[in-house]
Motif scaffolding. Structure first.
Motif, PDB file in Angstrom:
ATOM      1  N   GLY A 198       0.833  -1.197   0.000  1.00 23.93           N
ATOM      2  CA  GLY A 198       0.000   0.000   0.000  1.00 23.93           C
ATOM      3  C   GLY A 198       0.861   1.238   0.000  1.00 23.93           C
ATOM      4  O   GLY A 198       2.102   1.166  -0.039  1.00 23.93           O
TER       5      GLY A 198
ATOM      6  N   MET B 219      -6.682   4.132   0.819  1.00 24.96           N
ATOM      7  CA  MET B 219      -6.370   2.722   1.034  1.00 24.96           C
ATOM      8  C   MET B 219      -5.423   2.599   2.225  1.00 24.96           C
ATOM      9  O   MET B 219      -4.701   3.546   2.546  1.00 24.96           O
TER      10      MET B 219
ATOM     11  N   ILE C 289      -3.703   2.451  -6.253  1.00 31.75           N
ATOM     12  CA  ILE C 289      -5.062   2.389  -5.702  1.00 31.75           C
ATOM     13  C   ILE C 289      -6.085   2.127  -6.801  1.00 31.75           C
ATOM     14  O   ILE C 289      -6.998   1.310  -6.652  1.00 31.75           O
TER      15      ILE C 289
ATOM     16  N   TRP D 217      -5.483  -1.713  -8.365  1.00 26.54           N
ATOM     17  CA  TRP D 217      -5.138  -2.801  -7.447  1.00 26.54           C
ATOM     18  C   TRP D 217      -5.595  -4.151  -7.975  1.00 26.54           C
ATOM     19  O   TRP D 217      -6.676  -4.298  -8.544  1.00 26.54           O
TER      20      TRP D 217
END
Length: 519
Positions: A442, A464, A493, A496
């Motif tokens: 992330g 996220m 993001i 993904w």
């Protein structure tokens, strides 16, 4: 404003004309060698699988010096006729003989697995449908032979591709056989493109010239980011011919599509030139879109949430599994690192700090302590504020090798420098992952005073959960400015997937082993 004459542009273009990349026979010869080795591996894997599983002879001497298949292997010999061509066709289908341009070890590994698995399934299907013709129709083939054949072939093909790509990367780092490339545009995206290709020659590109996206004037500089400006967009076709470029990367989204199409028709196909678009992230639709219809009007609906409910469950499940496994495997390192931290300087073993997570929620972030206890953070606060604002002085490197990170931070201990360089100080964050504050992959978790300096679009990276590693860490890390880092986070993001997470995790390992500067 005065447009530069075409004659002058032609002179500029000829000055950067690409030398021959390699003799024309080299790439076909390498490709033919790969095909030949693949064919040998296909046959050898099948023979080895039979011998390993059955323990029987493969060949038999029938007298007069003649050798033929043994009676035990004869039914499998009928199948062997299909094994080699099926595997070669599967490799060609999954583009495993492509040598041009960029490559990824992870993507190559995925393609090798797919090609080997699909070929094995086809071989099994052919075997149990064809059964070597009428002669062996009643014969019962061993399934273990085909399982072993798959495993042997997968290991051999994986090792071969790894060796071939490693050799290719080593050659490229010496500046050999790089693709001569033109970059269209002189904006931020063009600068990032040139810096990235220059810093990573193993990707396979060498930028030989920049093409002005508008008309060249008297004010047009002679160079951009150390690369000559050789032409303007109106003379792109002539520039491609003069420079003998093999690729064109368009970084300016304002370039006319009709003009590009005309250039592609005139010189692209004839010369085998490839065109790539590298537009700004915010000029592109995210991949997660849905086509809908309102009355007679087709509409594109953008996903309002970065991850659907099901995707969140899948990502969380993977996070728990990976974090628990990593904690179990890396437990011995915790003891060693903890002892080193304790012996190096006074203070606690762990460093706890507030960080901002998904949707702006604050959580307690864990690391092994790498700084002196009670050190003042004002220096870091001032630097981060300037970095987020995009001030040029935050580049502590140079134009060719930018570094956006405090060097020689007086707060960092001797052991701390080593831990940061190898990213071992991040190990306690596995506990943050188990608690649900973070994910394995992330965006980087920011400090609250960093978020206070964010612009509105920067805050989208908080959509996220932050991660132990991310796209930024494996795509340039401290060579990228803050805005470039945020754009990579937003790309992650919007795009993904479990496969993207796997690629980032696998790319993180060599980054740690190389000791790239940590954040």
């Amino acid at each position: 404003m005065r447009v530069e004459p075409l004659d002058n542009l032609s002179v500029r273009a000829r000055a950067v004309r690409a030398e021959g990349r390699a003799p024309q026979w080299v790439v076909p010869a390498v490709r033919a060698t790969l095909v030949a080795i693949d064919a040998v591996i296909a046959g050898a894997s099948f023979l080895a699988a039979f011998y390993w599983r059955e323990g029987e002879r493969i060949a038999a001497n029938v007298g007069d010096g003649r050798v033929t298949w043994s009676a035990e292997f004869a039914p499998y010999a009928a199948v062997l006729l299909f094994v080699v061509p099926v595997r070669l066709l599967a490799h060609a289908y999954y583009d495993l003989y492509r040598l041009r341009g960029e490559f990824s070890y992870v993507e190559d590994g995925v393609r090798v697995f797919k090609a080997t698995a699909v070929a094995s399934l086809l071989i099994v299907a052919v075997t149990f449908l064809y059964r070597g013709g009428t002669e062996y129709r009643a014969f019962s083939y061993s399934r273990g032979v085909f399982v072993l054949d798959f495993l042997f072939a997968l290991a051999a093909y994986g090792a071969l591709r790894l060796a071939a790509r490693s050799a290719q990367a080593a050659v490229r780092r010496r500046g050999i056989n790089l693709i001569p490339t033109l970059v269209v545009g002189r904006g931020e995206a063009a600068a990032l493109c040139i810096k990235e290709l220059r810093a990573r020659p193993e990707i396979g590109y060498r930028v030989i010239g920049v093409v002005e996206s508008g008309e060249a004037t008297a004010e047009t500089p002679e160079s951009f980011e150390g690369v000559p400006v050789v032409s303007d967009i109106g003379h792109l076709a002539e520039t491609i011919r003069e420079t003998r470029a093999n690729e064109v990367i368009v970084t300016d989204p304002q370039v006319s599509g009709d003009l590009l199409f005309d250039v592609m028709m005139r010189v692209g196909r004839l010369r085998g030139v490839e065109f790539r678009l590298a537009p700004s992230l915010f000029n592109c639709l995210p991949r997660k879109t849905e086509i809908d219809q309102i009355g007679a009007l087709p509409m594109i609906q953008l996903f309002r949430e970065p991850l659907s409910g099901a995707a969140r469950v899948v990502k969380r499940t993977v996070d728990v599994f990976v974090a628990a496994l990593a904690l179990l495997v890396l437990a011995p390192f915790w003891i060693v690192v903890a002892a080193l931290v304790r012996l190096d300087s006074k203070g606690p073993i762990f460093y706890r700090q507030e960080r901002v997570g998904m949707d702006g929620r604050v959580f307690l972030f864990l690391k092994f302590r790498t700084m002196r206890a009670g050190a003042d953070d004002q220096l870091h606060r001032d630097y981060q504020r300037k970095l987020i604002a995009g001030e040029t002085e935050t580049n502590l490197g140079d134009e060719r090798r930018p570094v956006y990170k405090l060097r020689d931070d007086p707060r960092v201990t001797r052991v701390g420098r080593v831990l940061r360089r190898l990213s071992l100080d991040e190990l306690p964050q596995l506990l943050n992952v188990l608690r649900g504050d973070m994910s394995v992959v992330g965006p980087r978790p920011p400090i609250p005073y960093e978020v206070e300096a964010y612009e509105l679009w920067h805050r989208k990276r908080l959509d996220m959960k932050p991660g132990l590693t991310g796209l930024w860490q494996v795509s340039g890390r401290n060579r990228l400015s803050f805005d470039e880092m945020v754009r990579l986070d937003l790309f992650y993001i919007e795009n993904w997937s479990l496969l993207l997470d796997l690629k980032i995790i696998l790319r993180t390992l060599p980054v740690m082993l190389r000791g790239d500067d940590a954040y």
